[in-house]
Structure formats: C-alpha cells, structure tokens
Enzyme design. Structure first.
Site, mmCIF file in Angstrom:
data_model
loop_
_atom_site.group_PDB
_atom_site.id
_atom_site.type_symbol
_atom_site.label_atom_id
_atom_site.label_comp_id
_atom_site.label_asym_id
_atom_site.label_seq_id
_atom_site.Cartn_x
_atom_site.Cartn_y
_atom_site.Cartn_z
ATOM 1 N N LYS A 26 0.840 -1.208 0.000
ATOM 2 C CA LYS A 26 0.000 0.000 0.000
ATOM 3 C C LYS A 26 0.875 1.258 0.000
ATOM 4 O O LYS A 26 0.617 2.213 -0.744
ATOM 5 C CB LYS A 26 -0.938 -0.008 1.206
ATOM 6 C CG LYS A 26 -2.044 -1.051 1.071
ATOM 7 C CD LYS A 26 -2.855 -1.250 2.344
ATOM 8 C CE LYS A 26 -3.821 -2.414 2.169
ATOM 9 N NZ LYS A 26 -4.586 -2.747 3.379
ATOM 10 N N GLN A 77 -4.084 -0.981 9.490
ATOM 11 C CA GLN A 77 -4.138 -2.348 8.966
ATOM 12 C C GLN A 77 -4.732 -3.289 10.011
ATOM 13 O O GLN A 77 -4.314 -3.302 11.161
ATOM 14 C CB GLN A 77 -2.714 -2.802 8.575
ATOM 15 C CG GLN A 77 -2.644 -4.161 7.923
ATOM 16 C CD GLN A 77 -3.332 -4.188 6.545
ATOM 17 O OE1 GLN A 77 -3.197 -3.271 5.753
ATOM 18 N NE2 GLN A 77 -4.091 -5.252 6.295
ATOM 19 N N ASP A 131 -10.440 3.382 3.994
ATOM 20 C CA ASP A 131 -10.930 2.003 3.886
ATOM 21 C C ASP A 131 -12.461 1.948 3.828
ATOM 22 O O ASP A 131 -13.036 0.908 3.506
ATOM 23 C CB ASP A 131 -10.471 1.183 5.112
ATOM 24 C CG ASP A 131 -9.206 0.377 4.834
ATOM 25 O OD1 ASP A 131 -8.939 0.077 3.650
ATOM 26 O OD2 ASP A 131 -8.498 0.035 5.798
#
Ligand code: NAD
Length: 285
Positions: free
Chosen positions: A53, A97, A120
């Site tokens: 990412k 994460q 997200d």
C-alpha cells in the site's frame, strides 16, 4: 470458453489515472496527497499488504507515511496516534491495517479514524451512508468489484446477483452496491442450505469466503459472470480463489482469476479513495 477478467490491467489503468491527476495537482502548485498507514505488530501477511500500500501510494506520486508500532502498544497509545493523524492538516487518508492484536478493540480504533480520512470506508458513518445511499467513501474491494463489472460492460440492472460471504468489508457492502444498481441480490453465508441451488440462479456471482474449491462448475449457471474474492492456498501451496477456475471457465461468460482478478483492484481503489479524501480536504468540504 469464458473471458478472463484482467484485474491487473484494470488496476493499472486506475493507478495511472490517479498518478496523472496527482501530477496535475503538483504541477499546479498543490500539496501532494498523503496517505498514512498504521501497522501494529509483526503479522507477516499484514506487513506485505502494508508495504504494498505504501509503495503504491508513492508510485502514484503521493506522500506515504508509515507508522510502524510494536504489538505491545496500548490501545490508548494507538488512539492518540490516530487522533494525531486526524488532526494533521498534511494527512488526507488514514488506514489502520487489520487485524490488530487481541488486547486492542478494533471497533474502537475504526471509530477513532476521522470519517473524512477513512480511506478504507470502515467507519460506521461511512457504512451508514452507504446503506442510506448517500455520498460516502466506499470500501476498496467492493468498489473494485463494481469497477470491474462496469469496465467489462456487464449490465447489472435486473440481473440475479448472488454474493457468498457476509463480512462487513466485502460481502455486505458489495451486496448493497449491486442492489443500488438494481440487481436482485441474494446474500449467502455459512448457514445457507443447499448453496448450489442458489448459486445456479446467479447471473452475477461474487464469492468472498476463503474456501478453495467451494464453487464447482455444476454450481454455476451457463454464461454467469463470476468474481472471485477468495484468497486461499491450495494443497500444493499455490494462491487460489473460492472458485474452481479451470472447471468453471468453460461455462462462465466472464471470470476473474486468482491471483490477478479482484485482488489488484483493492489497492487501486485505495489510491482513488485517498485522492478523493485529499480533494475534499483541500476544498474544505
Ligand atoms: P470473512 O473471512 O470475514 O468471512 C467469511 C464469510 O464466508 C462469512 O460471512 C461466512 O458466513 C461465509 N462462509 C464461510 N463458509 C461458508 C460456506 N461453506 N458457504 C457459504 N458461505 C460461507 O470474509 P472476508 O474478510 O470478506 O474474506 C473472505 C475471503 O476474501 C478471504 O479469502 C479473504 O482473504 C478474501 N479477501 C480478499 C480481498 C482482496 O482480494 N483484495 C479483500 C478482502 C478479503
């Protein structure tokens, strides 16, 4: 023989578009969009995802900040760090994460991320906005699935769509996105009886389970469009999806491979979300 959906090519096209928009912003004297990625602990898979990412954001010309915390970090320390990123005017997107170590409550951390920086799309306000059909930040994998369907020119309206898996990050949101596009949607899960009788009805079948070989050729309809989100290791150690790809390709009209199907879209959509948050941020929206 069905056509293989090239998720790598689709993701590259999105990434190139984001990169070119970032170049234009910088050329016009703007600040670089910035994605902050937080990782806690040493989970090897999470480390690979985070590295990818961060690298993808930099490759798109963005700033990318990595906050690498030991597994021993306390929940309060993590909350303080996220609050700092929320308040930082130079940060546009914040991603923590998952999974987090068991002493940290993931829901509390997700709730702490500013909804306007929630790249997200996991914050309850973004989830609620999606359910209400309002403007929101879409979760990356479901957004990537819809992008692939559009790119392939698949008509969604009026179709029978079956989604297998009811997670908050894939199954439920993708079902809602298909419903919003006027598909007739059925959501299946671990307690669904006679799964094949449902999947055989599907014009569009999305599988997000994590069970290699769950879907065999006798469980799909002739001409179905199949999007396989599953990521599994086969007995011989290869990465594979939930669908028996070799068995189903002859019967499907379109099918995603694993790897190289839905997977690459997730990071592409993350970059798209970061750019969207940046634009709203600089415009003060
Ligand atoms: P999850 O792991 O949280 O849950 C699995 C879901 O599958 C549950 O809703 C469960 O009810 C359902 N299920 C389990 N066994 C079943 C069965 N026999 N029949 C029908 N349904 C069954 O879900 P998740 O986090 O969405 O992950 C699903 C899969 O997708 C995993 O393999 C994961 O690695 C993968 N994944 C891939 C990406 C990507 O490609 N970018 C992103 C997210 C998840």
């Amino acid at each position: 023989m069905g056509k293989i959906i090239d998720g790598k090519a689709a993701a590259s096209a999105v990434r190139a578009r984001v990169k070119s928009e970032v170049e234009n912003i910088i050329a016009a004297g703007g600040r670089k969009p910035c994605l902050a990625v937080v990782i806690v602990g040493d989970d090897p898979a999470s480390r690979i995802y985070v590295r990818n990412k961060v690298a993808a954001a930099r490759e798109a010309g963005m700033e990318s900040r990595l906050e690498d915390l030991p597994a021993s970090v306390s929940q309060d320390e993590l909350i303080s760090l996220v609050n700092g990123l929320n308040a930082d005017p130079e940060v546009d997107g914040v991603l923590v994460q998952l999974p987090l170590p068991s002493h940290i409550d993931e829901s509390i951390i997700i709730d702490t991320i500013a909804p306007s920086k929630d790249v997200d799309g996991f914050h309850p306000l973004n989830v609620a906005a999606l359910q209400l059909g309002r403007e929101c930040i879409l979760p990356c994998t479901p957004a990537g699935i819809i992008h692939l369907l559009y790119r392939e020119g698949v008509q969604i309206e009026g179709k029978r769509a079956v989604v297998i898996g009811r997670s908050n990050i894939v199954g439920k949101p993708v079902a809602k996105l298909l419903l919003d596009r006027h598909a007739t949607v059925t959501l299946c899960h671990s307690r669904t009886r006679d799964l094949g009788s449902v999947t055989r009805e599907a014009d569009i079948l999305v599988t997000a389970v994590g069970h290699a070989g769950l879907i065999s050729a006798d469980m799909i309809k002739e001409g179905a469009v199949i999007l396989d989100v599953g990521m599994n290791r086969s007995a011989d150690g290869h990465l594979c999806g939930d669908v028996d790809f070799e068995g189903c390709i002859g019967k499907a009209s379109l099918i995603t491979p694993v790897p190289g199907g839905v997977g690459p879209m997730t990071i592409a959509m993350l970059l798209q979300n970061t750019l969207k948050c940046y634009k709203r941020h600089v415009e003060g929206a």
